[in-house]
Design an enzyme around this catalytic site. Structure first.
Site, mmCIF file in Angstrom:
data_model
loop_
_atom_site.group_PDB
_atom_site.id
_atom_site.type_symbol
_atom_site.label_atom_id
_atom_site.label_comp_id
_atom_site.label_asym_id
_atom_site.label_seq_id
_atom_site.Cartn_x
_atom_site.Cartn_y
_atom_site.Cartn_z
ATOM 1 N N ARG A 168 0.823 -1.233 0.000
ATOM 2 C CA ARG A 168 0.000 0.000 0.000
ATOM 3 C C ARG A 168 0.852 1.278 0.000
ATOM 4 N NH1 ARG A 168 -2.299 -3.650 -0.993
ATOM 5 N NH2 ARG A 168 -4.115 -4.611 -0.008
ATOM 6 N N SER A 217 -10.484 -0.538 4.267
ATOM 7 C CA SER A 217 -9.718 -0.856 5.477
ATOM 8 C C SER A 217 -9.003 0.386 5.981
ATOM 9 C CB SER A 217 -8.683 -1.939 5.175
ATOM 10 O OG SER A 217 -9.360 -3.145 4.927
ATOM 11 N N GLU A 288 -3.900 3.036 6.965
ATOM 12 C CA GLU A 288 -3.715 2.939 5.506
ATOM 13 C C GLU A 288 -4.336 4.191 4.876
ATOM 14 O OE1 GLU A 288 -4.949 -0.851 3.808
ATOM 15 O OE2 GLU A 288 -5.749 0.184 2.045
#
Ligand code: FAD
Length: 297
Positions: A168, A217, A288
């Protein structure tokens, strides 16, 4: 800081609420929506000379924007380079194409590689810079190279191996804007791709609270275990803080539970979760999701 900017692309006092998944955020003092590499490059040179601070939003599906007004320039990339050019199994795609539109196109063309990412909202620029991933596939797996523009307004093409793709994150693109991507896919059976897409969409609908505003998320997967599992074991599944709550369907999702969501509530709930998980398991969760206009994260 009060700087008066005069530039043909720049408008003033624009609400940022419609440019992110939670519909949060104050007004941007300055705002611009470049449509071509040339316009973006000129804008970046202008920014460098003016010294104004700036931030980037593409679709805002992984971004939380502060309720305070933003005293700088927001560059919105949802109109930059809207093209898909196919050449055999290779595709050149502009930053503002929706990832899901590209996936539909590749499935129609019987090209495999991206279908596992179906259901990830956002645009190609966001998917590339975040190295978006799902069901064992990441954007890097199909990438050949990325076209970028740096803070000096200079264009370059960076091969996949020099991008610094990690989980990510793209560690060599910190000061760069992705304007297009070249990807390579594999010719395959279209029916297989259609089947996979429908299975993944069903799984997502079953496991994720897709009927409520969220950013997907919130936390990255820690080295050991899963963020959602830790949050649940910390007793926070369904935990509500003012206008937002930890989803009772997927504990790594924070969903809005009122019409008017506050970015401040998201920020505080995220900080609270980090603290609780740290105290209970000595594991530091890392967000994230990206923040604009906050002092930390
Ligand atoms: C319901 C839901 C499900 C999700 N599921 C997944 C999933 O399975 N896997 C996954 O990885 N993500 C998932 N996400 C998160 C999100 O959709 C992805 O991270 C997506 O790739 C972000 O794209 P965006 O265009 O919205 O980026 P934005 O949110 O606009 O931006 C994200 C970050 O990238 C920067 N940025 C954006 N575009 C550019 C550019 N062109 N150049 C340089 N910097 C740029 C921004 O400044 C910001 O820091 C989900 C989100 C939601 C709401």
């Amino acid at each position: 800081m009060q700087i008066n900017l005069s530039h043909p692309l720049i408008t003033e006092n624009i609400s940022l609420k419609k440019f992110n998944c939670y519909r949060v955020g104050g007004n941007a003092r300055y705002f611009a929506t470049p449509k071509s590499n040339q316009e973006l490059s000129n804008l970046l040179i202008f920014i460098k000379n003016s010294g104004i601070k700036y931030d980037i939003i593409s679709a805002g599906t992984n971004t939380i924007i502060s309720d305070e007004n933003y005293d700088g320039l927001i560059i919105l990339l949802n109109r930059l380079n809207n093209f898909i050019i196919k050449n055999g199994n290779n595709i050149k795609v502009g930053a503002s194409v929706r990832l899901n539109d590209l996936i539909s196109y590749t499935i129609e063309s019987s090209l495999a590689g991206l279908e596992s990412l179906v259901g990830v909202p956002g645009l190609i620029g966001g998917a590339a810079i975040m190295n978006a991933g799902a069901y064992g596939v990441e954007f890097k797996d199909v990438t050949v190279s990325l076209d970028v523009i740096d803070t000096q307004g200079v264009f370059s093409n960076i091969s996949k191996h020099d991008v610094g793709f990690t989980y990510r994150h793209t560690k060599n693109l910190e000061d760069k804007i992705v304007v297009a991507a070249e990807i390579e896919l594999l010719k395959t059976d279209k029916l297989e791709l259609l089947k996979k897409r429908s299975e993944i969409l069903k799984t997502r609908a079953k496991k994720q609270p897709l009927d409520k505003p969220s950013c997907g998320s919130v936390f990255k997967r820690p080295k050991d275990g899963y963020a959602g599992d830790l949050i649940e074991r910390a007793g926070l599944k369904g935990f509500r803080y003012k206008s937002v709550m930890v989803s009772d369907k997927h504990s790594n999702f924070i969903v809005g539970c009122e019409k008017d969501i506050k970015a401040n509530d998201l920020y505080h709930l995220i900080a609270y979760i980090i603290n609780e998980v740290q105290e209970k398991f000595s594991i530091t969760l890392e967000p994230e999701v990206k923040f604009i206009g906050f002092n930390s994260y």
